[in-house]
Design a protein around this motif. Structure first.
Motif, PDB file in Angstrom:
ATOM      1  N   SER A  98       0.799  -1.215   0.000  1.00 15.52           N
ATOM      2  CA  SER A  98       0.000   0.000   0.000  1.00 15.52           C
ATOM      3  C   SER A  98       0.838   1.274   0.000  1.00 15.52           C
ATOM      4  CB  SER A  98      -0.938   0.008   1.214  1.00 15.52           C
ATOM      5  OG  SER A  98      -0.167  -0.009   2.394  1.00 15.52           O
ATOM      6  N   THR A  99       2.152   1.159   0.093  1.00 19.12           N
ATOM      7  CA  THR A  99       2.985   2.346   0.101  1.00 19.12           C
ATOM      8  C   THR A  99       3.529   2.621  -1.292  1.00 19.12           C
ATOM      9  OG1 THR A  99       4.949   1.072   0.667  1.00 19.12           O
ATOM     10  CG2 THR A  99       3.678   1.983   2.499  1.00 19.12           C
ATOM     11  N   PRO A 100       3.910   3.884  -1.563  1.00 20.68           N
ATOM     12  CA  PRO A 100       4.418   4.216  -2.888  1.00 20.68           C
ATOM     13  C   PRO A 100       5.701   3.478  -3.248  1.00 20.68           C
ATOM     14  CG  PRO A 100       3.941   6.213  -1.647  1.00 20.68           C
ATOM     15  CD  PRO A 100       3.758   5.068  -0.722  1.00 20.68           C
ATOM     16  N   GLY A 101       6.485   3.024  -2.293  1.00 18.85           N
ATOM     17  CA  GLY A 101       7.736   2.339  -2.577  1.00 18.85           C
ATOM     18  C   GLY A 101       7.580   0.842  -2.721  1.00 18.85           C
ATOM     19  N   ALA A 102       6.371   0.356  -2.930  1.00 13.73           N
ATOM     20  CA  ALA A 102       6.125  -1.077  -3.025  1.00 13.73           C
ATOM     21  C   ALA A 102       6.662  -1.633  -4.337  1.00 13.73           C
ATOM     22  CB  ALA A 102       4.621  -1.349  -2.924  1.00 13.73           C
ATOM     23  N   ALA A 103       6.718  -2.940  -4.403  1.00 11.55           N
ATOM     24  CA  ALA A 103       7.184  -3.609  -5.624  1.00 11.55           C
ATOM     25  C   ALA A 103       6.227  -3.308  -6.762  1.00 11.55           C
ATOM     26  CB  ALA A 103       7.257  -5.117  -5.384  1.00 11.55           C
ATOM     27  N   GLY A 104       6.718  -3.368  -7.965  1.00 12.89           N
ATOM     28  CA  GLY A 104       5.882  -3.078  -9.130  1.00 12.89           C
ATOM     29  C   GLY A 104       6.332  -1.814  -9.802  1.00 12.89           C
ATOM     30  N   SER A 105       5.403  -0.991 -10.186  1.00  6.86           N
ATOM     31  CA  SER A 105       5.744   0.210 -10.946  1.00  6.86           C
ATOM     32  C   SER A 105       6.282   1.328 -10.073  1.00  6.86           C
ATOM     33  CB  SER A 105       4.514   0.694 -11.708  1.00  6.86           C
ATOM     34  OG  SER A 105       3.533   1.133 -10.785  1.00  6.86           O
ATOM     35  N   GLY A 106       6.018   1.280  -8.795  1.00  7.39           N
ATOM     36  CA  GLY A 106       6.488   2.342  -7.927  1.00  7.39           C
ATOM     37  C   GLY A 106       5.548   3.527  -7.891  1.00  7.39           C
ATOM     38  N   ARG A 107       4.473   3.483  -8.647  1.00  9.56           N
ATOM     39  CA  ARG A 107       3.506   4.579  -8.664  1.00  9.56           C
ATOM     40  C   ARG A 107       2.246   4.144  -7.944  1.00  9.56           C
ATOM     41  NH1 ARG A 107       3.573   5.209 -14.937  1.00  9.56           N
ATOM     42  NH2 ARG A 107       1.798   3.927 -14.499  1.00  9.56           N
ATOM     43  N   ARG A 108       1.581   5.114  -7.393  1.00 11.30           N
ATOM     44  CA  ARG A 108       0.298   4.826  -6.751  1.00 11.30           C
ATOM     45  C   ARG A 108      -0.802   4.990  -7.775  1.00 11.30           C
ATOM     46  NH1 ARG A 108      -0.099   7.613  -1.008  1.00 11.30           N
ATOM     47  NH2 ARG A 108      -1.768   6.116  -0.849  1.00 11.30           N
ATOM     48  N   GLU A 109      -1.793   4.171  -7.671  1.00 11.67           N
ATOM     49  CA  GLU A 109      -2.922   4.274  -8.583  1.00 11.67           C
ATOM     50  C   GLU A 109      -3.820   5.400  -8.117  1.00 11.67           C
ATOM     51  OE1 GLU A 109      -6.356   1.316 -10.201  1.00 11.67           O
ATOM     52  OE2 GLU A 109      -4.525   0.447  -9.440  1.00 11.67           O
ATOM     53  N   ARG A 110      -4.312   6.164  -9.072  1.00 10.14           N
ATOM     54  CA  ARG A 110      -5.216   7.260  -8.711  1.00 10.14           C
ATOM     55  C   ARG A 110      -6.495   6.675  -8.126  1.00 10.14           C
ATOM     56  NH1 ARG A 110      -5.327  10.399 -14.252  1.00 10.14           N
ATOM     57  NH2 ARG A 110      -5.632   8.252 -14.846  1.00 10.14           N
ATOM     58  N   PRO A 111      -7.072   7.339  -7.138  1.00  7.30           N
ATOM     59  CA  PRO A 111      -8.263   6.788  -6.501  1.00  7.30           C
ATOM     60  C   PRO A 111      -9.463   6.707  -7.437  1.00  7.30           C
ATOM     61  CG  PRO A 111      -7.668   8.910  -5.532  1.00  7.30           C
ATOM     62  CD  PRO A 111      -6.617   8.566  -6.512  1.00  7.30           C
ATOM     63  N   GLY A 112      -9.544   7.560  -8.461  1.00 11.84           N
ATOM     64  CA  GLY A 112     -10.710   7.547  -9.341  1.00 11.84           C
ATOM     65  C   GLY A 112     -10.492   6.801 -10.642  1.00 11.84           C
ATOM     66  N   THR A 113      -9.479   5.935 -10.727  1.00 11.94           N
ATOM     67  CA  THR A 113      -9.188   5.225 -11.964  1.00 11.94           C
ATOM     68  C   THR A 113     -10.288   4.189 -12.234  1.00 11.94           C
ATOM     69  OG1 THR A 113      -6.839   5.459 -11.557  1.00 11.94           O
ATOM     70  CG2 THR A 113      -7.492   3.821 -13.170  1.00 11.94           C
ATOM     71  N   PRO A 114     -10.948   4.292 -13.399  1.00 13.06           N
ATOM     72  CA  PRO A 114     -12.008   3.322 -13.679  1.00 13.06           C
ATOM     73  C   PRO A 114     -11.416   1.970 -14.072  1.00 13.06           C
ATOM     74  CG  PRO A 114     -11.741   4.793 -15.534  1.00 13.06           C
ATOM     75  CD  PRO A 114     -10.837   5.290 -14.449  1.00 13.06           C
ATOM     76  N   PRO A 115     -12.160   0.896 -13.867  1.00 14.42           N
ATOM     77  CA  PRO A 115     -11.671  -0.421 -14.278  1.00 14.42           C
ATOM     78  C   PRO A 115     -11.678  -0.532 -15.807  1.00 14.42           C
ATOM     79  CG  PRO A 115     -13.919  -0.577 -13.490  1.00 14.42           C
ATOM     80  CD  PRO A 115     -13.458   0.836 -13.233  1.00 14.42           C
ATOM     81  N   GLN A 116     -11.050  -1.579 -16.344  1.00 11.01           N
ATOM     82  CA  GLN A 116     -11.039  -1.803 -17.783  1.00 11.01           C
ATOM     83  C   GLN A 116     -12.460  -1.982 -18.292  1.00 11.01           C
ATOM     84  OE1 GLN A 116      -9.139  -1.590 -20.286  1.00 11.01           O
ATOM     85  NE2 GLN A 116      -7.213  -1.399 -19.230  1.00 11.01           N
ATOM     86  N   SER A 117     -12.673  -1.552 -19.508  1.00  7.87           N
ATOM     87  CA  SER A 117     -13.963  -1.688 -20.146  1.00  7.87           C
ATOM     88  C   SER A 117     -14.245  -3.156 -20.441  1.00  7.87           C
ATOM     89  CB  SER A 117     -13.962  -0.883 -21.448  1.00  7.87           C
ATOM     90  OG  SER A 117     -15.020  -1.276 -22.271  1.00  7.87           O
ATOM     91  N   GLY A 118     -15.437  -3.609 -20.112  1.00  6.32           N
ATOM     92  CA  GLY A 118     -15.822  -4.982 -20.403  1.00  6.32           C
ATOM     93  C   GLY A 118     -15.885  -5.247 -21.897  1.00  6.32           C
ATOM     94  N   ALA A 119     -16.304  -4.247 -22.671  1.00  2.91           N
ATOM     95  CA  ALA A 119     -16.377  -4.402 -24.123  1.00  2.91           C
ATOM     96  C   ALA A 119     -14.986  -4.522 -24.728  1.00  2.91           C
ATOM     97  CB  ALA A 119     -17.130  -3.226 -24.741  1.00  2.91           C
ATOM     98  N   LEU A 120     -14.017  -3.795 -24.189  1.00  3.51           N
ATOM     99  CA  LEU A 120     -12.650  -3.901 -24.680  1.00  3.51           C
ATOM    100  C   LEU A 120     -12.064  -5.272 -24.357  1.00  3.51           C
ATOM    101  CD1 LEU A 120     -10.183  -2.563 -25.984  1.00  3.51           C
ATOM    102  CD2 LEU A 120      -9.558  -1.756 -23.707  1.00  3.51           C
TER     103      LEU A 120
END
Length: 128
Positions: free
Chosen positions: A6-28
């Motif tokens: 849950s911290t910004p320095g976690a494994a992965g991209s190193g970036r935090r996800e924006r709180p309002g990011t929508p999920p992937q489109s089901g149609a896509l």
């Protein structure tokens, strides 16, 4: 805690996800699955099932009948994806699905495979 997910320095991209990011489109997701999974499988197994290469036999189907059956599969899969995109209000994805449907039908008629990706692999194999 340093290094927890849950911290910004976690494994992965190193970036935090924006709180309002929508999920992937089901149609896509449906469109990608159609072109990567469903169409190649239909092109590989539907002729085998309809021609009855096993001991049980099968329908007496001509090549024209097989092409029509695969065209119906292409139209049904893209029609469902188009309806799904329309219901979600994704106009650009609707147009992309219509373009991919036309490309799939052209691949079926010109290269005898309902999947443009498989057709591209066949053409690349012939050219290179």
């Amino acid at each position: 805690m340093a290094g927890s997910p849950s911290t910004p320095g976690a494994a992965g991209s190193g970036r935090r996800e924006r709180p309002g990011t929508p999920p992937q489109s089901g149609a896509l997701v449906w469109t990608v699955l159609t072109h990567v999974l469903f169409l190649p499988l239909a092109g590989a197994f539907l002729p085998m099932l309809m021609f009855g290469t096993g001991q049980q036999g099968g329908f007496q189907v001509s090549a024209t009948g097989m092409t029509i059956a695969l065209a119906l599969v292409v139209v049904a899969l893209h029609g469902f994806g188009w309806h799904f995109a329309r219901r979600a209000g994704e106009r650009r994805l609707q147009y992309a699905i219509l373009l991919l449907a036309a490309l799939s039908l052209a691949s079926l008629l010109l290269l005898a495979t309902p999947s443009p990706l498989v057709g591209l692999v066949h053409v690349a194999g012939i050219l290179f």
